[in-house]
Design an enzyme around this catalytic site. Sequence first.
Site, PDB file in Angstrom:
ATOM      1  N   SER A  69       0.796  -1.231   0.000  1.00  0.00           N
ATOM      2  CA  SER A  69       0.000   0.000   0.000  1.00  0.00           C
ATOM      3  C   SER A  69       0.827   1.279   0.000  1.00  0.00           C
ATOM      4  CB  SER A  69      -0.936   0.012   1.214  1.00  0.00           C
ATOM      5  OG  SER A  69      -2.013  -0.883   1.036  1.00  0.00           O
ATOM      6  N   LYS A  72       0.196   4.312  -2.316  1.00  0.00           N
ATOM      7  CA  LYS A  72      -0.916   5.245  -2.155  1.00  0.00           C
ATOM      8  C   LYS A  72      -0.460   6.663  -1.832  1.00  0.00           C
ATOM      9  CE  LYS A  72      -3.899   1.439  -0.712  1.00  0.00           C
ATOM     10  NZ  LYS A  72      -4.393   0.673   0.453  1.00  0.00           N
ATOM     11  N   SER A 129      -5.151   3.992   4.459  1.00  0.00           N
ATOM     12  CA  SER A 129      -4.801   2.965   3.468  1.00  0.00           C
ATOM     13  C   SER A 129      -6.047   2.330   2.854  1.00  0.00           C
ATOM     14  CB  SER A 129      -3.896   1.898   4.091  1.00  0.00           C
ATOM     15  OG  SER A 129      -2.991   1.387   3.143  1.00  0.00           O
ATOM     16  N   ASN A 131      -8.481   0.893   0.462  1.00  0.00           N
ATOM     17  CA  ASN A 131      -8.238   0.266  -0.838  1.00  0.00           C
ATOM     18  C   ASN A 131      -9.203   0.723  -1.923  1.00  0.00           C
ATOM     19  OD1 ASN A 131      -5.972  -1.320  -0.180  1.00  0.00           O
ATOM     20  ND2 ASN A 131      -7.281  -2.856   0.789  1.00  0.00           N
ATOM     21  N   GLU A 167      -4.881  -7.178  -5.947  1.00  0.00           N
ATOM     22  CA  GLU A 167      -3.977  -8.095  -6.644  1.00  0.00           C
ATOM     23  C   GLU A 167      -2.515  -7.710  -6.483  1.00  0.00           C
ATOM     24  OE1 GLU A 167      -7.995  -8.407  -8.232  1.00  0.00           O
ATOM     25  OE2 GLU A 167      -6.640  -6.681  -7.993  1.00  0.00           O
ATOM     26  N   THR A 236       1.531  -2.991   3.746  1.00  0.00           N
ATOM     27  CA  THR A 236       1.583  -4.355   4.280  1.00  0.00           C
ATOM     28  C   THR A 236       0.901  -5.276   3.284  1.00  0.00           C
ATOM     29  OG1 THR A 236       1.394  -3.470   6.535  1.00  0.00           O
ATOM     30  CG2 THR A 236       1.046  -5.843   6.244  1.00  0.00           C
TER      31      THR A 236
END
Length: 293
Positions: A69, A72, A129, A131, A167, A236
């Site tokens: 992540s 981002k 974080s 998604n 993914e 992570t």
Amino acid sequence: MSLYRRLVLLSCLSWPLAGFSATALTNLVAEPFAKLEQDFGGSIGVYAMDTGSGATVSYRAEERFPLCSSFKGFLAAAVLARSQQQAGLLDTPIRYGKNALVPWSPISEKYLTTGMTVAELSAAAVQYSDNAAANLLLKELGGPAGLTAFMRSIGDTTFRLDRWELELNSAIPGDARDTSSPRAVTESLQKLTLGSALAAPQRQQFVDWLKGNTTGNHRIRAAVPADWAVGDKTGTCGVYGTANDYAVVWPTGRAPIVLAVYTRAPNKDDKHSEAVIAAAARLALEGLGVNGQ
């Protein structure tokens, strides 16, 4: 100042030290990180830069590690860069449906009925974080290739994003997809937070988002005194011991430190360790002559 600290600093500045060969110095610098790797059971990549003196600490800094992540943060910077040419972009509302809510979308799932602005999605992606927020922003930028193109535009030839959340977290050893190096990450972070890659208002917004991150308290932030300002972004992947953190640290009374710590391990069920990331950050700060904790 400890012997280790002196040797790291001298080595990083490429100053000669009588009685030590270059190989001996390299081994002395690497030894603490190698010991930490042995305890961890995987690989650790570190690159730290003192923006005042120009000194650096480097260990596996050119090797590729999965981004997880941590992409981002750079995604939010790319959004800010676009906002410099596209007035009102940050206030633009984005509507999305339930199908956009991939696992770990703690902020965007609360606003399914109302949607979120581009600025709100950016803050959610960096500070929580989120998604779904990241995927929605990626879509606005032209997907993973669009973000990679932005990184190329600021001189980063190493960063590559190939896939979407979730993914991109596969972290398969030897797979170059969705990776970068600690050095490339640190140098790009410096350009975006302290350099001229973003205009001043956008640069300040990026720094503010990083300072407001909620996911890094046990990583680089744990290596510095509580009264120092820190802006960071974690990642992570959840497999292969893969995790990371990069940060700008503002020590009291001296120039900022920019650093990145990335980890990976050989087996899919190997666990990541926030304590190892914090320990590596402490070693890097010590090597720069910075009194962390």
